[in-house]
Design an enzyme around this catalytic site. Structure first.
Site, PDB file in Angstrom:
ATOM      1  N   LYS A   1      -3.312  -4.053   0.699  1.00 25.72           N
ATOM      2  CA  LYS A   1      -2.491  -3.759   1.874  1.00 25.72           C
ATOM      3  C   LYS A   1      -3.415  -3.426   3.043  1.00 25.72           C
ATOM      4  CE  LYS A   1       1.250  -3.923  -0.828  1.00 25.72           C
ATOM      5  NZ  LYS A   1       0.719  -4.133  -2.181  1.00 25.72           N
TER       6      LYS A   1
ATOM      7  N   SER B   1       8.477   0.256   0.351  1.00 30.34           N
ATOM      8  CA  SER B   1       8.080  -0.950   1.062  1.00 30.34           C
ATOM      9  C   SER B   1       9.217  -1.684   1.735  1.00 30.34           C
ATOM     10  CB  SER B   1       7.369  -1.912   0.099  1.00 30.34           C
ATOM     11  OG  SER B   1       8.238  -2.283  -0.962  1.00 30.34           O
TER      12      SER B   1
ATOM     13  N   HIS C   1       9.429   0.035  -6.975  1.00 31.31           N
ATOM     14  CA  HIS C   1       8.977  -1.355  -7.036  1.00 31.31           C
ATOM     15  C   HIS C   1       9.173  -1.946  -8.439  1.00 31.31           C
ATOM     16  CE1 HIS C   1       5.960  -4.676  -6.952  1.00 31.31           C
ATOM     17  NE2 HIS C   1       6.344  -4.749  -5.684  1.00 31.31           N
TER      18      HIS C   1
ATOM     19  N   GLU D   1       7.463   6.040  -5.276  1.00 32.57           N
ATOM     20  CA  GLU D   1       6.556   5.555  -4.243  1.00 32.57           C
ATOM     21  C   GLU D   1       6.476   6.622  -3.160  1.00 32.57           C
ATOM     22  OE1 GLU D   1       7.277   1.459  -2.938  1.00 32.57           O
ATOM     23  OE2 GLU D   1       8.549   1.189  -4.699  1.00 32.57           O
TER      24      GLU D   1
ATOM     25  N   ASN E   1     -17.124 -14.601 -21.264  1.00 36.10           N
ATOM     26  CA  ASN E   1     -16.165 -15.714 -21.253  1.00 36.10           C
ATOM     27  C   ASN E   1     -16.429 -16.675 -20.098  1.00 36.10           C
ATOM     28  OD1 ASN E   1     -14.845 -14.502 -23.401  1.00 36.10           O
ATOM     29  ND2 ASN E   1     -13.477 -13.348 -22.050  1.00 36.10           N
TER      30      ASN E   1
ATOM     31  N   HIS F   1       1.598   1.484  -0.021  1.00 37.34           N
ATOM     32  CA  HIS F   1       1.840   1.133   1.375  1.00 37.34           C
ATOM     33  C   HIS F   1       1.461   2.245   2.342  1.00 37.34           C
ATOM     34  CE1 HIS F   1       3.917  -2.760   0.875  1.00 37.34           C
ATOM     35  NE2 HIS F   1       4.228  -2.271  -0.312  1.00 37.34           N
TER      36      HIS F   1
ATOM     37  N   ASP G   1       2.998   6.210  -6.394  1.00 34.37           N
ATOM     38  CA  ASP G   1       2.432   4.947  -5.941  1.00 34.37           C
ATOM     39  C   ASP G   1       2.266   5.025  -4.421  1.00 34.37           C
ATOM     40  OD1 ASP G   1       1.791   2.384  -5.215  1.00 34.37           O
ATOM     41  OD2 ASP G   1       3.375   1.419  -6.362  1.00 34.37           O
TER      42      ASP G   1
END
Length: 630
Positions: free
Chosen positions: A222, A165, A119, A161, A42, A193, A190
């Protein structure tokens, strides 16, 4: 590292086998061979191949079609190695990774159990999956287990998480792993952080907890200074996402320039561990400094939310600090809940000690003013949030904080409370009329009918505060005893209690439970709590017996990495003396460089309180004689 598909994800192997039998499975081939003349890209203006930081700028297509490059494979191997998983797959962003994982794994009839503060990307991925979603209270293990117990059909996924965060706090990942295993659920974590900064060698909080997530999400945007993200797990997970994750399948591959930058970030984080040390030292310095100003910052690590309360108050404080030369952003609803607007303070490895101190001085000036020019947020407003809670801001003490003595130990059952009570009584004799507080806010093995250690210290105090601590019944390490009762010990709450006690008294003595490095909360020990509350003196109680030289030296070296300084040792006569008893003081000073303040006999606390050895300590004279004694 090869890793079998965990039982909670066994449906992936079944689905992949079915696709393979139907000739529908898309498998990875060799990275695209650029010597071929492409008719599938593409890259319409032929710009993707232009140089950029040593690599071509773009992929030209989806990884499945044309954009699978060697740099992607190198980055995925490095990412999997970082988190000790078998495979990893890169995504263009952390948002795409979380949406892509949950929408690909779960479906109608399945259950997703999600922490209330997860999140937005996790929230959206869960919604797109069309699975049944149960939102559980933040960090609440018991609520998670109840949600899983209510499942009747389908698969289950617990999503959290590792380092939140906006709050800078963490779940008990080991407990979550146990709950998931007990109920056949997959654990999705997750680590966006945490990676690069927290855990052993910056490998995250799953590594620190000693567990392996079934699905681990990490980002390069991060700590690693690039962009993009990855999902790590077993081979079947990567193959499934390669075929089923819509944000991956229908997106142009991660830019080779970005991939190379991310790979460099991973390498530098591994080769330059001093960066991780600097950011954690800056965080400790800022936390301690703010606590000295009467402000308790939530959580741990480099994310430090200063919860102010109302949005206009947070905006006013941010503007006041901006006028002092500091870029601090106010976080307001809907990013956080109503009434919990905050300044989300973060530090990096680039923050020098003098820069942290300049910020603290600016906060001190802000608190000293009756009102700031932007809307009347002065001392009273900043202190108005409820104290004694994780979100509270502690009221400001006028003048320096009261002295804080921390009594720690090399282990449990060695007489710490005996020493702490005697020292508190000696302190009261040394300072007649002083308002002195003895605290032991975390205590396990509490049973009815006998006085607790906290009650013993309260009886020796000359000033009393509402303790609001943790009295846990199980005779286990505090974090395990708390887990037995469905609790997680909130170190922010404990720090707020200590700060309130210092604010209203002339001195505080705090006894820690167990040994100095006994775990008391997820990923945190007594030493972490002690370092965060900025003590005046830290005293280490140890039994005067064979092995004490090793125990004290090990504790001293480990404390230096927190960083925490041990100011002196108190030796306690053991129930059964051995040939080394009474001969360890000089050797302790020679091996660990720490003075022995006193050798405590087996006597009543009243008798011990009258020992002359306490006088030099209480008067601040820490000079040491050649034999290692004060």
């Amino acid at each position: 590292m090869e890793q079998r598909t965990p039982p909670s994800l066994s449906f992936l192997d079944e689905g992949l086998d079915a696709a393979r039998r139907g000739a529908l499975l898309r498998e990875r081939g060799e990275p695209a061979e650029r010597a071929l003349l492409s008719y599938c890209s593409n890259d319409y203006l032929a710009l993707a191949g232009r140089p950029g930081s040593g690599d071509q700028a773009g992929c030209g297509a989806s990884r499945l079609v044309y954009g699978d490059l060697a740099v992607h494979a190198r980055l995925e191997r490095a990412s999997a190695d970082l988190v000790r998983q078998a495979h990893a797959l890169t995504f263009t962003s952390g948002y795409a990774a979380n949406v892509g994982v949950l929408s690909a794994l779960a479906g109608p009839g399945d259950l997703i159990v999600s922490d209330a503060l997860n999140h937005a990307s996790i929230v959206d991925g869960a919604r797109l999956s069309r699975a049944r979603i149960v939102i559980v209270r933040h960090l609440d293990i018991a609520s998670t287990e109840r949600a899983l117990e209510g499942r009747r059909t389908g698969r289950a996924f617990v999503v959290t998480e590792s380092y939140f965060s906006m709050d800078g706090d963490s779940p008990d990942l080991r407990a979550l792993r146990g709950v998931c295993d007990a109920h056949g659920a997959a654990l999705v974590v997750d680590e966006a952080h945490a990676l690069g900064v927290l855990g052993p060698d910056g490998r995250g909080l799953c590594a620190e907890a000693g567990i392996q997530a079934d699905v681990l999400v990490g980002t390069y945007g991060k700590a690693f200074g690039a962009a993009g993200a990855f999902v790590a797990g077993c081979a079947a997970l990567s193959a499934w996402l390669w075929n089923r994750s819509r944000p991956f399948v229908f997106s142009t591959g991660l830019s080779p320039v970005v991939a190379a930058t991310a790979l460099d970030g991973l390498d530098r984080a591994r080769q330059e561990p001093e960066r991780r040390r600097r950011v954690l030292e800056a965080a400790q310095r800022l936390r301690r400094g703010m606590l000295g100003l009467g402000i308790t910052l939530r959580g741990h690590g480099p994310i430090m939310p200063w919860v102010v309360g109302e949005s206009d108050a947070a905006m006013a404080v941010a503007e006041a600090l901006r006028s002092e030369g500091f870029d601090v952003r106010a976080i307001r609803p809907p990013s956080v809940s109503a009434g919990s607007a905050r300044l989300r303070l973060t530090v990096t490895a680039a923050h020098r000690a003098e820069e942290v101190d300049r910020f603290l001085e600016a906060v001190r000036r802000l608190l000293a003013r009756e009102r700031v020019s932007t809307g009347g947020v002065g001392r009273a407003a900043v202190a108005a949030a409820p104290s004694g809670t994780a979100s509270g801001v502690v009221s400001v003490r006028r003048g320096p904080p009261a002295p804080l003595w921390v009594v720690a130990g090399t282990g449990t059952g060695i007489g710490k409370t005996h020493v702490a009570e005697a020292l508190l009584r000696a302190w009261a004799q040394h300072r007649p009329g002083a308002r002195l507080v003895g605290l032991k806010p975390i205590e396990s093995g509490v049973s009815g009918g006998t006085a607790t250690d906290a009650e013993r210290l309260a009886s020796a105090s000359t000033f009393h505060v509402k303790q609001e601590g943790y009295a846990l019944s199980a005779p286990l390490s505090p974090h395990l005893a708390a887990r037995e009762e469905g609790l997680v010990i909130d170190l922010d709450h404990v720090a707020a209690l200590v700060a309130r006690a210092r604010d209203g008294s002339d001195g505080v003595l705090l006894e820690l439970p167990g040994g100095l490095f006994t775990p008391i909360a997820p990923g945190k020990s007594n030493a972490d709590l002690a370092a965060a509350i900025a003590p005046t003196f830290v005293l280490l109680v140890a039994p005067d017996r064979l092995g004490v030289l090793h125990e004290v030296a090990a504790a001293t070296r480990a404390a230096a990495t927190v960083p925490l300084r041990i100011h002196g040792v108190i030796l306690v006569a053991p129930e059964t003396p051995d040939p080394s008893s009474g001969r360890n003081a000089a050797e302790l000073f020679a091996t660990a460089g720490i003075p022995v303040i006193a050798s405590v006999p087996r006597a009543t606390t009243t008798e011990i309180a009258h020992m002359p050895e306490w006088l030099s300590l209480l008067s601040g004279d820490l000079s040491v004689t050649p034999d290692g004694r004060q």
